[in-house]
Write an enzyme that holds these catalytic residues in place. Sequence first.
Site, mmCIF file in Angstrom:
data_model
loop_
_atom_site.group_PDB
_atom_site.id
_atom_site.type_symbol
_atom_site.label_atom_id
_atom_site.label_comp_id
_atom_site.label_asym_id
_atom_site.label_seq_id
_atom_site.Cartn_x
_atom_site.Cartn_y
_atom_site.Cartn_z
ATOM 1 N N THR A 197 110.665 -2.127 -3.342
ATOM 2 C CA THR A 197 109.976 -2.501 -2.232
ATOM 3 C C THR A 197 109.081 -4.294 -3.731
ATOM 4 O O THR A 197 108.964 -5.307 -2.870
ATOM 5 C CB THR A 197 108.671 -1.525 -2.537
ATOM 6 N N ASN A 244 118.292 3.039 6.460
ATOM 7 C CA ASN A 244 118.230 4.004 6.122
ATOM 8 C C ASN A 244 117.951 5.156 7.018
ATOM 9 O O ASN A 244 117.675 6.552 6.483
ATOM 10 C CB ASN A 244 116.478 3.683 5.375
ATOM 11 N N GLN A 287 120.378 0.729 1.302
ATOM 12 C CA GLN A 287 120.703 1.941 1.400
ATOM 13 C C GLN A 287 122.249 1.516 1.279
ATOM 14 O O GLN A 287 123.125 2.832 1.442
ATOM 15 C CB GLN A 287 120.511 2.477 2.355
ATOM 16 N N HIS A 344 117.245 4.496 -7.607
ATOM 17 C CA HIS A 344 116.855 6.501 -7.116
ATOM 18 C C HIS A 344 117.603 6.244 -5.659
ATOM 19 O O HIS A 344 117.272 8.010 -5.107
ATOM 20 C CB HIS A 344 115.613 6.438 -7.087
ATOM 21 N N SER A 355 117.786 -0.501 -5.187
ATOM 22 C CA SER A 355 117.023 0.595 -6.079
ATOM 23 C C SER A 355 117.853 1.683 -6.738
ATOM 24 O O SER A 355 118.323 2.167 -5.957
ATOM 25 C CB SER A 355 116.415 0.897 -4.545
ATOM 26 N N CYS A 374 108.603 7.644 4.368
ATOM 27 C CA CYS A 374 107.748 6.090 4.261
ATOM 28 C C CYS A 374 106.744 6.922 5.931
ATOM 29 O O CYS A 374 105.482 7.018 5.810
ATOM 30 C CB CYS A 374 108.088 4.927 4.350
ATOM 31 N N THR A 400 106.292 -5.940 -19.610
ATOM 32 C CA THR A 400 107.599 -5.867 -20.684
ATOM 33 C C THR A 400 108.542 -4.624 -20.071
ATOM 34 O O THR A 400 108.013 -4.171 -19.042
ATOM 35 C CB THR A 400 106.546 -5.089 -21.899
HETATM 36 N N1 PMP Z 1 114.942 -0.381 1.271
HETATM 37 C C1 PMP Z 1 114.817 0.735 2.489
HETATM 38 C C2 PMP Z 1 116.309 0.773 3.147
HETATM 39 C C3 PMP Z 1 114.860 1.934 1.583
HETATM 40 O O1 PMP Z 1 115.345 2.684 1.636
HETATM 41 C C4 PMP Z 1 114.193 1.991 0.576
HETATM 42 C C5 PMP Z 1 113.670 3.628 -0.012
HETATM 43 N N2 PMP Z 1 113.124 4.013 1.020
HETATM 44 C C6 PMP Z 1 113.000 0.722 0.378
HETATM 45 C C7 PMP Z 1 113.675 -0.422 0.360
HETATM 46 C C8 PMP Z 1 112.203 0.929 -0.481
HETATM 47 O O2 PMP Z 1 112.542 1.148 -2.246
HETATM 48 P P1 PMP Z 1 111.706 2.021 -3.596
HETATM 49 O O3 PMP Z 1 111.509 3.195 -3.219
HETATM 50 O O4 PMP Z 1 113.073 1.671 -4.126
HETATM 51 O O5 PMP Z 1 110.213 0.587 -3.378
#
Ligand code: PMP
Length: 375
Positions: free
Chosen positions: A70, A140, A168, A190, A188, A313, A226
């Site tokens: 994000t 996604n 993704q 995670h 990202s 989301c 930091t």
């Molecule tokens: N872009 C896409 C295509 C995503 O799937 C996501 C996570 N749902 C994000 C951005 C946002 O990632 P983060 O959770 O690391 O802020």
Amino acid sequence: MNRVYLDANATTPLDARVKEQMSVWLDCGNASSPHAEGRAARDAIDRAREQVAALIGAHEREIVFTSGATEANALALLGSMRATKANSTFCSAIEHPSVLRTLEAVRNAAKLTVGAVDGHGTLVELPDGHALVSVMYANNETGVVQNVPALAERVHGYGGILHCDAVQACGKLPVDVAALGVDLLTLSAHKMHGPKGVGALYAKRGTPMEPLFFGGEHERGMRAGTENVAAIVGLGAAAELASVELSERNALWTRLHAELVGSVRAQIDGAHFHLAPTQLPNTLSMRFDDAEGEAVLLGLDLEGVAVATGSACSSGAAEPSHVLRAIGLSEREVEQSIRVSFHAQNTSEDVTRAVAAMCKVVKGLRALSGSSNAL
Ligand code: PMP
């Protein structure tokens, strides 16, 4: 009995090997300090930077660590808009809200054009002249993959900047920034078995950029604050595993994808898959006639199976998925949709259990609604 987790596009389980590498750095020096404690933290960050750069074929100096995708998307879009004084932007209708909402928020300064997609989710048209263009690599919700090299050629043809949200795609498809031709790219941790709250922006050398945060020279002045050393080490470790295991993971997902589609088609009438010709093998958007997606999700959850409706989301919020609407699904069809997304540790047994749970839940819901489509 263990739960079956099929919501990898929302987040993936933290890989035990990544967790182990991170644990060493939870307590460490400040990477900006010149003493031994600080230098050790700096070295750990530098190594992670090499690992992330290697995953996408970039130079280490082109990587900026952020608090996640994000923030990386905001930095890419707002940072390059400020630096270039861009007065028009373009993105596809199926972008993640962190791109769409960011561009909408500044539409008074730069007019936003949102480009339509076809029934598969492929961008239909990219008009010339937009100073900044943002198109995601893989979606996604449906997994549809865009032809990024062709878009890059087009945008560079008139001197624009191309940003690509590859959150993704990283860890699921080969991602090479030179082959894609992008100027800016977001990833990202995670979504590829790394920790939450850390990501990176690739900014090609020479791309005009201004920071969002001020007051420190961290990340070559692009992101003051930091560094979260343990999280960055986790991102690096996850990136390395993702490149080493890329083909193995893809083979697994291709097999699980075929097994799930085959079993559902054989066992449940009135099931529909929203497939695109070029898409992520780990992602399956689907729906069942006469069964609400939200009710299917809750029923599956009770059976020990975790899936999503739309994107993470938008599930939880009443708003139906803008992505599924953009590919032409009716309101009713959008409401019926669920998303299954595999991670690297899923198995055939997970698919068998998920399909058995789907049969039970969908049958129950149809019986309740008096549907003739009993199964
Ligand atoms: N872009 C896409 C295509 C995503 O799937 C996501 C996570 N749902 C994000 C951005 C946002 O990632 P983060 O959770 O690391 O802020």
